[in-house]
Enzyme design. Structure first.
Site, PDB file in Angstrom:
ATOM      1  N   ARG A  45       0.829  -1.208   0.000  1.00 20.61           N
ATOM      2  CA  ARG A  45       0.000   0.000   0.000  1.00 20.61           C
ATOM      3  C   ARG A  45       0.867   1.263   0.000  1.00 20.61           C
ATOM      4  NH1 ARG A  45      -2.757  -1.967   5.353  1.00 20.61           N
ATOM      5  NH2 ARG A  45      -0.927  -2.482   6.571  1.00 20.61           N
ATOM      6  N   GLU A  56      -3.320   5.885   4.207  1.00 19.75           N
ATOM      7  CA  GLU A  56      -2.910   4.874   3.239  1.00 19.75           C
ATOM      8  C   GLU A  56      -3.937   4.688   2.126  1.00 19.75           C
ATOM      9  OE1 GLU A  56      -0.594   1.966   6.419  1.00 19.75           O
ATOM     10  OE2 GLU A  56      -2.740   1.687   6.067  1.00 19.75           O
ATOM     11  N   THR A  84      -9.756   5.756  15.884  1.00 21.45           N
ATOM     12  CA  THR A  84      -8.364   5.516  15.488  1.00 21.45           C
ATOM     13  C   THR A  84      -8.263   5.272  13.995  1.00 21.45           C
ATOM     14  OG1 THR A  84      -7.841   4.558  17.644  1.00 21.45           O
ATOM     15  CG2 THR A  84      -6.356   4.020  15.834  1.00 21.45           C
ATOM     16  N   GLN A 140     -11.617  -3.414  17.566  1.00 23.86           N
ATOM     17  CA  GLN A 140     -11.571  -4.657  16.807  1.00 23.86           C
ATOM     18  C   GLN A 140     -11.943  -5.892  17.622  1.00 23.86           C
ATOM     19  OE1 GLN A 140     -11.136  -7.209  13.683  1.00 23.86           O
ATOM     20  NE2 GLN A 140     -10.997  -4.990  13.530  1.00 23.86           N
ATOM     21  N   THR A 201      -3.210  -4.110  19.524  1.00 27.20           N
ATOM     22  CA  THR A 201      -3.020  -2.829  20.200  1.00 27.20           C
ATOM     23  C   THR A 201      -2.790  -1.747  19.155  1.00 27.20           C
ATOM     24  OG1 THR A 201      -0.654  -3.264  20.451  1.00 27.20           O
ATOM     25  CG2 THR A 201      -2.097  -3.921  22.261  1.00 27.20           C
ATOM     26  N   GLY A 226       0.561  -4.871  14.933  1.00 27.08           N
ATOM     27  CA  GLY A 226       1.740  -4.316  14.281  1.00 27.08           C
ATOM     28  C   GLY A 226       1.514  -4.244  12.786  1.00 27.08           C
ATOM     29  N   ASP A 227       1.313  -3.043  12.260  1.00 26.49           N
ATOM     30  CA  ASP A 227       0.894  -2.951  10.857  1.00 26.49           C
ATOM     31  C   ASP A 227       1.493  -1.768  10.103  1.00 26.49           C
ATOM     32  OD1 ASP A 227      -0.461  -0.923  12.095  1.00 26.49           O
ATOM     33  OD2 ASP A 227      -2.467  -1.617  11.577  1.00 26.49           O
ATOM     34  N   VAL A 293      -0.933  -7.735   8.433  1.00 25.01           N
ATOM     35  CA  VAL A 293      -0.900  -6.269   8.375  1.00 25.01           C
ATOM     36  C   VAL A 293      -2.090  -5.709   7.595  1.00 25.01           C
ATOM     37  CG1 VAL A 293       1.603  -6.168   8.623  1.00 25.01           C
ATOM     38  CG2 VAL A 293       0.603  -6.273   6.329  1.00 25.01           C
TER      39      VAL A 293
END
Length: 341
Positions: A45, A56, A84, A140, A201, A226-227, A293
């Site tokens: 992306r 993104e 977020t 989520q 998180t 973690g992304d 991700v």
């Protein structure tokens, strides 16, 4: 005319069948598209990073349809009274270039993220898995729980979050959905006895949410928080003793947990497991990690599934010009053009 699914319509679409059923439907769509992996145009992306977060664009096409999602990730937004993550997406016809569908994708991304997680776990978790730990109980968490129940039958949850309000919210919502819920005293307590651990998180940091001592043989780790570059959740030593599965390796090398590892550290793209080209879990003692991700094909699948399942209760938007003469665009404004003396 372009079909439009706004926030209210998306909420109704989800409620019509229930979130759990919609997640299962999206999971099936993603799985079908992963089987057709070679047909898709694939690329990492495009991301614009700032001190506050990231914006993104996530495009892909299978040669017949084209999809793109706009999405952000701003962990400081809840302190501003904002989400977020928010997003919207477009599904278009490749042959004409005309958009077919414009949809909100904040709720839809929550569904597709849960669908992808559960789909991966179907191939990677132990078949006798019954308990999941959820570390990170923000927006989520409920969707993840519903996805794992829909595809794996998981109904027993342990929860942990450093935010007491988020933890209480998740406990309340998940109990109302019929889950067996235990609120843990910390991350280590949450993972005790868990077969599957989902870390989700939001902080944009090289965090250590899950440590080596919390991971036991046979666990499946669903690492979805973690992304982006500089944002991870797992202690690196966990990665070195686990089998790692990813969506699209070039993107995950930049954004996922494996950004800590050398480029030659072996990982397996999930589509190969789905296509039975390579095994998923090889033993009951193996530790498996889905280093997720989020990838554009998953958004494509979600948008395609929405379009295919819409009923007549959808608004159309007059977004595309249609002059009588396709080459005379000016005709649409000629009557209002000023007359010059």
């Amino acid at each position: 005319m372009v079909q439009v699914v706004d926030v209210a319509r998306m909420a109704r679409w989800i409620a019509d069948s229930g979130a759990e059923a919609r997640i299962a439907g999206i999971a099936a769509a993603i799985e079908a598209d992963f089987v057709e992996w070679e047909r898709f145009d694939k690329r990492p992306r495009t991301a614009h990073h700032s001190k506050d977060g990231v914006i993104e664009l996530m495009p892909t096409s299978n040669g017949e349809l084209y999809a793109v999602k706009y999405v952000n990730g701003h962990p400081i937004n809840p302190g501003r009274g904002l989400q977020t993550v928010v997003g919207f997406g477009v599904l278009s016809d490749v042959a004409t270039g005309y958009p077919l569908l414009i949809s909100e994708m904040t709720m839809l991304t929550a569904l597709r993220t849960a669908a992808t997680s559960a789909m991966a776990a179907k191939y990677l978790a132990r078949r006798d898995a019954t308990r999941m730990a959820l570390i990170g109980t923000g927006s989520q968490s409920e969707f993840q729980a519903l996805g794992f129940r829909a595809l794996l039958g998981i109904n027993d949850l342990s929860l942990w979050d450093t935010d007491p309000a988020a933890l209480a919210k998740a406990e309340r919502n998940l109990r109302s959905l019929g889950f067996e819920v235990r609120v843990a005293s910390g991350a280590a307590d949450a993972t005790e006895g868990a077969d599957i651990v989902t870390t989700c998180t939001a902080d944009k940091a090289l965090a250590t949410v899950l440590t080596e001592s919390m991971v036991r043989p046979g666990m499946h780790l669903n690492a979805i928080g973690g992304d982006c570059p500089g944002k991870t959740e797992l202690e690196t030593s966990i990665l070195r003793r686990s089998s790692i599965f990813v969506e699209y390796e070039p993107q995950t090398r930049e954004e996922g947990e494996i950004q800590h590892l050398p480029e030659d550290h072996p990982v397996t793209e999930l589509w190969r497991v789905i296509r039975r080209e390579t095994p998923g879990r090889r033993s009951e003692e193996e530790i498996t990690i889905f280093d997720s991700v989020g990838f554009a094909i998953e958004d494509f699948s979600a948008l395609r599934y929405v379009r295919d399942s819409l009923d007549a209760d959808v608004a159309d938007l007059d977004l595309l010009v249609s002059p009588a003469d396709p080459k005379d665009l000016f005709s649409l404004v000629a009557r209002t053009a000023p007359v010059v003396a």
